[in-house]
Design an enzyme around this catalytic site. Structure first.
Site, mmCIF file in Angstrom:
data_model
loop_
_atom_site.group_PDB
_atom_site.id
_atom_site.type_symbol
_atom_site.label_atom_id
_atom_site.label_comp_id
_atom_site.label_asym_id
_atom_site.label_seq_id
_atom_site.Cartn_x
_atom_site.Cartn_y
_atom_site.Cartn_z
ATOM 1 N N TYR A 1 39.610 4.009 4.454
ATOM 2 C CA TYR A 1 38.859 3.586 3.300
ATOM 3 C C TYR A 1 37.522 4.482 2.790
ATOM 4 O O TYR A 1 37.574 4.961 1.622
ATOM 5 C CB TYR A 1 38.276 2.262 3.345
ATOM 6 C CG TYR A 1 37.719 1.680 2.191
ATOM 7 C CD1 TYR A 1 38.574 1.345 1.009
ATOM 8 C CD2 TYR A 1 36.310 1.387 2.021
ATOM 9 C CE1 TYR A 1 37.759 0.612 0.249
ATOM 10 C CE2 TYR A 1 35.879 0.766 1.039
ATOM 11 C CZ TYR A 1 36.375 0.310 -0.040
ATOM 12 O OH TYR A 1 35.677 -0.128 -1.176
ATOM 13 N N LYS B 1 37.220 7.075 -0.427
ATOM 14 C CA LYS B 1 35.900 6.789 -1.396
ATOM 15 C C LYS B 1 35.213 7.878 -1.363
ATOM 16 O O LYS B 1 34.633 8.377 -2.401
ATOM 17 C CB LYS B 1 35.341 5.732 -0.699
ATOM 18 C CG LYS B 1 35.976 3.977 -0.814
ATOM 19 C CD LYS B 1 36.671 4.053 -2.386
ATOM 20 C CE LYS B 1 36.936 2.825 -2.630
ATOM 21 N NZ LYS B 1 37.816 2.638 -4.081
#
Length: 303
Positions: free
Chosen positions: A165, A169
């Site tokens: 993640y 990001k």
């Protein structure tokens, strides 16, 4: 002045619930026509259904707004192109893209399966790339666009168990930096938003008091500012519980040490000076790093 969006057309991905739903409702309430996109899956990307998007679109229409439900997967470029084509057919333009769709598959790096790592990158990073690519030419042609990428404190600062993640990001920040430069002459402004909110994706991670404060609604003002015609470009806004911050990618002033055989030793001894944030600045583009290095080399007289 009120932030109005009359005559604007917005696409919001992951808009079937949580932050995306609030984004879609807020844009519609201020006059935007909204494509409510949600594949309908769970937080891990499973259980696809078009029901969530339809419920939000119906909610907008019941309140007097204008909305289309769409269940395209952001990972499928052909489906995304079809979604944008429908918006163009019905409304003639797309002015705003809010890239909000995402999934979580959290595990420590030692335990994570590479397929789960790729899946998260595919949705967050490539999903945003697909949607942005699908609207980019139209925004160039009309000389106007507002694109919002959803980054995260996990990417900006790290978070245990979220290597996949976090990687996705932070990659979106790099994408935003470059697209904001490329889009400037067409008035395409590109920004990032790092929200902190209690949604399905954070359920179980926050205590009751934090959940009460970190409502999705509290993030909406930051989205509205970054999607509006008066938006900045290349901003990284952070928002949660009614608090708003900005994150910056900065470069320290640096120290010129030369290129001789002993530089590694001198760098080890000078690392504190190199990393000192006094005089740090936000470069206008990646080329500024090289210019800074060349200027210091030319001024130092050190070979």
């Amino acid at each position: 002045m009120d932030l109005e969006f009359g005559g604007r057309v917005a696409v919001v991905t992951g808009a079937g619930g949580g932050l995306g739903r609030q984004y879609a409702l807020a844009l519609a309430a201020r006059g935007a026509k909204v494509v409510v996109n949600d594949v309908g899956g769970g937080v891990n990307g499973a259980e696809e259904s078009n029901g969530a998007a339809m419920l939000v679109a119906n909610e907008i229409r019941s309140a007097g707004g204008d909305a289309i439900a769409n269940c395209a997967s952001v990972t499928d470029f052909a489906e995304v192109e079809d979604m944008v084509a429908v918006a163009m057919q019905v409304w003639g333009r797309v002015d705003i893209l809010v890239n909000n769709a995402g999934i979580l598959r959290d595990k420590s790096f030692a335990k994570i399966d590479l397929d789960d790592f790729r899946s998260v990158l595919d949705v967050h990073l490539m999903g945003s790339v697909n949607c942005t690519k699908a609207v980019w030419a139209g925004m160039q042609a009309q000389g106007y666009g507002r694109i919002l990428f959803t980054t995260s404190s996990s990417g900006l600062f790290g978070n245990f168990g979220q290597s996949n993640y976090a990687a996705a990001k932070m990659a979106l920040v790099g994408l935003m930096q470059t697209l904001s430069i490329e889009g400037a002459k067409h008035d395409i402004r590109v920004n990032c938003l790092a929200p902190t909110a209690y949604t399905r994706m954070t359920e179980g991670m926050l205590d009751h008091r934090a959940a009460e404060l970190l409502t999705p609604e509290a993030v909406v003002p930051a989205m509205l500012v970054l999607a509006h015609e008066r938006a900045p470009s290349r901003a990284i806004l952070c928002a949660g519980a009614g608090t708003f911050e900005a994150a910056h990618i900065t470069l320290t002033d640096g120290v010129h040490l030369g290129v001789d055989a002993d530089v590694a030793n001198r760098l080890a001894q000078s690392l504190g000076r190199v990393m000192c944030r006094d005089g740090s600045f936000v470069p206008e583009s990646g080329s500024v790093q090289g210019l800074n290095e060349i200027e210091k080399a030319a001024a130092s007289g050190i070979n």
